[in-house]
Design an enzyme around this catalytic site. Structure first.
Site, PDB file in Angstrom:
ATOM      1  N   ARG A   1       0.833  -1.151   0.198  1.00 52.44           N
ATOM      2  CA  ARG A   1       0.135   0.046  -0.018  1.00 52.44           C
ATOM      3  C   ARG A   1       0.840   1.349   0.045  1.00 52.44           C
ATOM      4  NH1 ARG A   1      -3.359  -2.087   4.725  1.00 52.44           N
ATOM      5  NH2 ARG A   1      -1.944  -3.872   4.193  1.00 52.44           N
TER       6      ARG A   1
ATOM      7  N   GLU B   1       5.698 -10.099  15.636  1.00 55.05           N
ATOM      8  CA  GLU B   1       5.107 -10.990  16.987  1.00 55.05           C
ATOM      9  C   GLU B   1       6.128 -12.332  17.076  1.00 55.05           C
ATOM     10  OE1 GLU B   1       0.789 -11.359  19.234  1.00 55.05           O
ATOM     11  OE2 GLU B   1       1.260 -10.973  16.924  1.00 55.05           O
TER      12      GLU B   1
HETATM   13  P1  AMP Z   1       4.122  -2.017  11.670  1.00 55.79           P
HETATM   14  O1  AMP Z   1       5.232  -2.472  10.953  1.00 55.79           O
HETATM   15  O2  AMP Z   1       3.933  -2.489  12.690  1.00 55.79           O
HETATM   16  O3  AMP Z   1       4.266  -0.278  11.918  1.00 55.79           O
HETATM   17  O4  AMP Z   1       2.887  -2.071  10.656  1.00 55.79           O
HETATM   18  C1  AMP Z   1       2.789  -1.417   9.454  1.00 55.79           C
HETATM   19  C2  AMP Z   1       2.432  -2.055   8.443  1.00 55.79           C
HETATM   20  O5  AMP Z   1       1.604  -2.997   8.439  1.00 55.79           O
HETATM   21  C3  AMP Z   1       2.059  -1.161   7.461  1.00 55.79           C
HETATM   22  O6  AMP Z   1       2.394  -1.731   6.156  1.00 55.79           O
HETATM   23  C4  AMP Z   1       0.508  -1.446   7.454  1.00 55.79           C
HETATM   24  O7  AMP Z   1      -0.092  -1.489   6.104  1.00 55.79           O
HETATM   25  C5  AMP Z   1       0.344  -2.838   8.184  1.00 55.79           C
HETATM   26  N1  AMP Z   1      -0.807  -2.606   8.756  1.00 55.79           N
HETATM   27  C6  AMP Z   1      -0.564  -2.782  10.316  1.00 55.79           C
HETATM   28  N2  AMP Z   1      -1.478  -2.496  11.329  1.00 55.79           N
HETATM   29  C7  AMP Z   1      -2.642  -2.457  10.598  1.00 55.79           C
HETATM   30  C8  AMP Z   1      -3.825  -2.455  10.596  1.00 55.79           C
HETATM   31  N3  AMP Z   1      -4.482  -2.255  11.836  1.00 55.79           N
HETATM   32  N4  AMP Z   1      -4.656  -1.876   9.655  1.00 55.79           N
HETATM   33  C9  AMP Z   1      -4.251  -1.884   8.186  1.00 55.79           C
HETATM   34  N5  AMP Z   1      -2.916  -2.209   8.079  1.00 55.79           N
HETATM   35  C10 AMP Z   1      -2.155  -2.334   8.994  1.00 55.79           C
END
Ligand code: AMP
Length: 178
Positions: free
Chosen positions: A66, A103
């Site tokens: 995305r 995780e």
């Molecule tokens: P993080 O690495 O934990 O910051 O997760 C970010 C990535 O995971 C991004 O590329 C987001 O598109 C996806 N992502 C994580 N949590 C969500 C959520 N609740 N809704 C949509 N996309 C998420």
């Protein structure tokens, strides 16, 4: 703390919440209704790009998948090129890698080794920052290559997860807070 973007609430209204996707306990922020709304799409791209209009930038780094969808028009809006940050095994030429913790286990992101280097100023773009692991690995890739990370920009931020604290980046822009 920066003032909320004037279009933030309109954009929030175009994002759909899907409980328990992709697994139980996750509230997925689905941007597909926003993407298919012709005004919302334009508004979202502009809102992500707005703070960087007068900034000296060379590239947007878009994070699969995305971050590609939003990063491409943001790069066009700012008049710079796009560099792809992808999951392993997708880029055809020589790559550099950075890993981040999930995780359970770890994940890796790749960028072409010859794409950016010293003297380049980049903006990292993704749709959402949660724990910050994905963006952190992307920042690490840019710095490994010798580039300067000017800022990270997201459409959405899950503030309770404190992702921005994990990013060693001075400017972090998010249009919509959850
Ligand atoms: P993080 O690495 O934990 O910051 O997760 C970010 C990535 O995971 C991004 O590329 C987001 O598109 C996806 N992502 C994580 N949590 C969500 C959520 N609740 N809704 C949509 N996309 C998420």
């Amino acid at each position: 703390v920066a003032a909320a973007h004037p279009d933030a609430e309109t954009l929030r209204g175009l994002i759909r919440d899907i409980p328990d996707f992709p697994k139980p306990g996750i509230l997925f922020r689905d941007i597909t209704p926003l993407l298919q709304d012709r005004d919302g799409l334009k508004m979202a791209v502009r809102a992500v790009a707005d703070p960087f209009r007068n900034e000296p930038l060379d590239y947007v780094l878009g994070i699969e998948s995305r971050g590609f969808v939003l990063g491409t028009p943001v790069a066009m809006e700012l008049g710079v090129g796009l560099v792809l940050v992808r999951k392993p095994g997708k880029l055809p030429h020589q790559t550099i890698q950075a890993s981040y913790e999930l995780e359970y286990g770890t994940d890796t992101l790749e960028m072409h080794a010859d794409s950016i280097g010293a003297g380049h100023r980049v903006l990292v773009v993704d749709d959402l920052i949660a724990t910050g692991g994905t963006a952190r690995a992307t920042v690490e890739l840019a710095r490994k290559a010798g580039a300067e990370v000017m800022a990270c920009a997201f459409l959405m931020e899950l503030t309770a997860l404190n992702g921005r604290q994990r990013l060693d980046v001075e400017r972090i822009h998010a249009v919509i807070d959850y």
